[in-house]
Every structure is written in C-alpha cells, then in structure tokens.
Design an enzyme around this catalytic site. Structure first.
Site, PDB file in Angstrom:
ATOM      1  N   TYR A  53       0.819  -1.215   0.000  1.00 18.17           N
ATOM      2  CA  TYR A  53       0.000   0.000   0.000  1.00 18.17           C
ATOM      3  C   TYR A  53       0.855   1.269   0.000  1.00 18.17           C
ATOM      4  O   TYR A  53       0.439   2.310  -0.495  1.00 18.17           O
ATOM      5  CB  TYR A  53      -0.933  -0.027   1.206  1.00 18.17           C
ATOM      6  CG  TYR A  53      -2.222   0.729   1.019  1.00 18.17           C
ATOM      7  CD1 TYR A  53      -2.975   0.596  -0.142  1.00 18.17           C
ATOM      8  CD2 TYR A  53      -2.704   1.562   2.009  1.00 18.17           C
ATOM      9  CE1 TYR A  53      -4.172   1.283  -0.295  1.00 18.17           C
ATOM     10  CE2 TYR A  53      -3.901   2.248   1.868  1.00 18.17           C
ATOM     11  CZ  TYR A  53      -4.623   2.102   0.709  1.00 18.17           C
ATOM     12  OH  TYR A  53      -5.804   2.777   0.558  1.00 18.17           O
ATOM     13  N   LYS A  70      -3.477   8.103   3.288  1.00 22.33           N
ATOM     14  CA  LYS A  70      -4.637   7.865   4.143  1.00 22.33           C
ATOM     15  C   LYS A  70      -4.381   8.382   5.561  1.00 22.33           C
ATOM     16  O   LYS A  70      -5.298   8.881   6.228  1.00 22.33           O
ATOM     17  CB  LYS A  70      -4.973   6.375   4.174  1.00 22.33           C
ATOM     18  CG  LYS A  70      -5.541   5.838   2.865  1.00 22.33           C
ATOM     19  CD  LYS A  70      -6.858   6.499   2.493  1.00 22.33           C
ATOM     20  CE  LYS A  70      -7.482   5.847   1.272  1.00 22.33           C
ATOM     21  NZ  LYS A  70      -8.737   6.514   0.845  1.00 22.33           N
TER      22      LYS A  70
END
Length: 255
Positions: free
Chosen positions: A154, A161
C-alpha cells in the site's frame, strides 16, 4: 420517511456500479436523499453512464479536486441548483503506480505529492466547495483505509490515508462550531476498480477472510454504504472527528 428524507447530498467517486460511492449513492437515494454526483476528466463520461443506473438519475457535475476553478464552479452550481447542501461523500483517491507495490523507496516527491494532493488535501478542497452552503450544519464523510500500520504494497497510499485522517480531525475542529461534522469510514477491502489498481490486492482479501472475526465479503459493499448513510444522517449528530471501522473487526485483532 427515510433516514435521509429531505437531504441534499453531493457524492464524489462514482465510476462504475462496483464503486463504493455507487453503493452509498444507491442507498442514500433509497433513504430519501436528493443527489448530485461528480466526475473528473476522462472518467466524467463513465460517471454519467453509471448515474443512469440510479433511480432517479442524478445530475453529474465536473470536479477535478486539483483545479481551484472547478471547486469554485462546483460551489456556484450547487448554490444555483439547491441553495444549500446537507452532506457530501469524499470517495477520492489516486496514487501514481510507482507509489504502490512494495518498493516504498522508489517514489520521488513529484509522485508522492500527487498522491497526497488527490487523496488527502482533496478533503479540504471538497469542504471549500460545500461547507459555505451548509448554513444549517451538515456532514462530510470520507472513505478511509486504516492507516495505523504499514500494509504490504500500500506504501504511499497508506501515508496519504494517514494524512486524510489528520485532515479530517482538523476539519472537525474548525467546522464543528458551525454544526458541520467530519467523519471517516475505514472500510475493509472491497473489489472495486480502485482496488484492482493496487498490485497484490489479493493479499488483503486473504488476510481479511482469515482474521476478521465477523467474516468479510470482498464483493459486498453494503455494510460500508450503510455506515456512510448513517453518518450522513442526523442520527449521529454529536459524532465528529471519528473513524468508524467497517471491516468485520479485523482492525481489533492482534498479529
């Protein structure tokens, strides 16, 4: 009377009917909300086509969150059509391919800055568009993916995020006195177009299937949509700055 009867909601991030935002829009409409969708660039036509799968078919306005003139144009269009806005869903995220995949050191600032602007700063940009029209208070809800740990593959989207979570807290602080709530829904992995762009996404699917105590269906966006609709409603009127996990309980489990 539906949970969102009389509410006017702006929904971003609808590309196909597999989008999490589409599930939110469909449920919000079923609960009585009036909707306007946004689309950007080459995806605008796709959003317009997908909008026709909703009943009634909502209008689609253009919004590229990296273009300040489009933020202004959206605000003016919403003021002309509605006069006021009750809520908005932020379902916007993008990272250049080099920012994903497991080689964290490969990405330079030029690429990382794109990920941060589109995936995190865009929540503030969306607030610029809609909160001036929230005279009676309102609700901003953004889709998140738990950023408290370093996930496989990720990479810089995880960093983005984490930035999104921080932006939401500061917006909650500054907008709260005006009765505007800002919350995040940290969703478990769902098979969307965005998910398919993440190299190694299947690793998330396997992990959730094995460890979520309630189980997890990567093909079912309904639990996420229900949480978003609840936060967009008046039922959680004293909740802001929150991250609501909708992940089958995965986030609470140890290694």
């Amino acid at each position: 009377m539906g949970l969102l009867s009389g509410k006017r909601l702006l929904i971003t991030g609808v590309l196909t009917d597999a989008s999490l935002a589409f599930s939110v829009a469909r449920l919000a409409g079923a609960e009585g909300a009036e909707l306007i969708l946004t689309g950007a660039g080459r995806g605008l036509r796709l959003t317009e086509r997908t909008a026709r799968k909703l009943d009634p078919t909502p209008e689609v306005l253009e919004l590229d969150v990296t273009q300040p003139d489009q933020i202004t144009a959206l605000r003016e269009a919403l003021a002309e059509r509605w006069g006021s806005v009750d809520g908005a869903l932020h379902a916007i995220g993008f990272a250049p391919q080099v920012c994903l995949g497991g080689d964290f050191m490969a990405a330079g600032w030029e690429d990382v800055s794109v990920s941060l602007e589109v995936s995190a700063y865009s929540l503030k940009a969306l607030a610029d568009a809609v909160t001036p029209l929230m005279d009676a208070g309102g609700s901003l809800v953004a889709l998140d993916f738990d950023a408290t740990v370093a996930w496989p593959v990720y990479d810089w989207m995880g960093v983005s995020k984490a930035a999104l979570e921080s932006v939401a807290r500061y917006l909650a602080r500054d907008l709260g006195p005006r009765g505007i709530r800002v919350n995040l829904v940290a969703a478990g992995p769902v098979r969307t177009m965005a998910a398919r762009s993440i190299p190694g996404f299947e690793a998330f699917e396997e992990a959730w299937t094995q460890r979520a105590p309630l189980g997890w269906d990567v093909n079912d966006a309904d639990p996420v949509a229900r949480a978003c609709v609840l936060l967009l409603s008046d039922w959680l009127g004293a909740t802001t700055g929150e991250i609501l996990h909708v992940d089958g309980g995965y986030h609470a489990m140890g290694a």
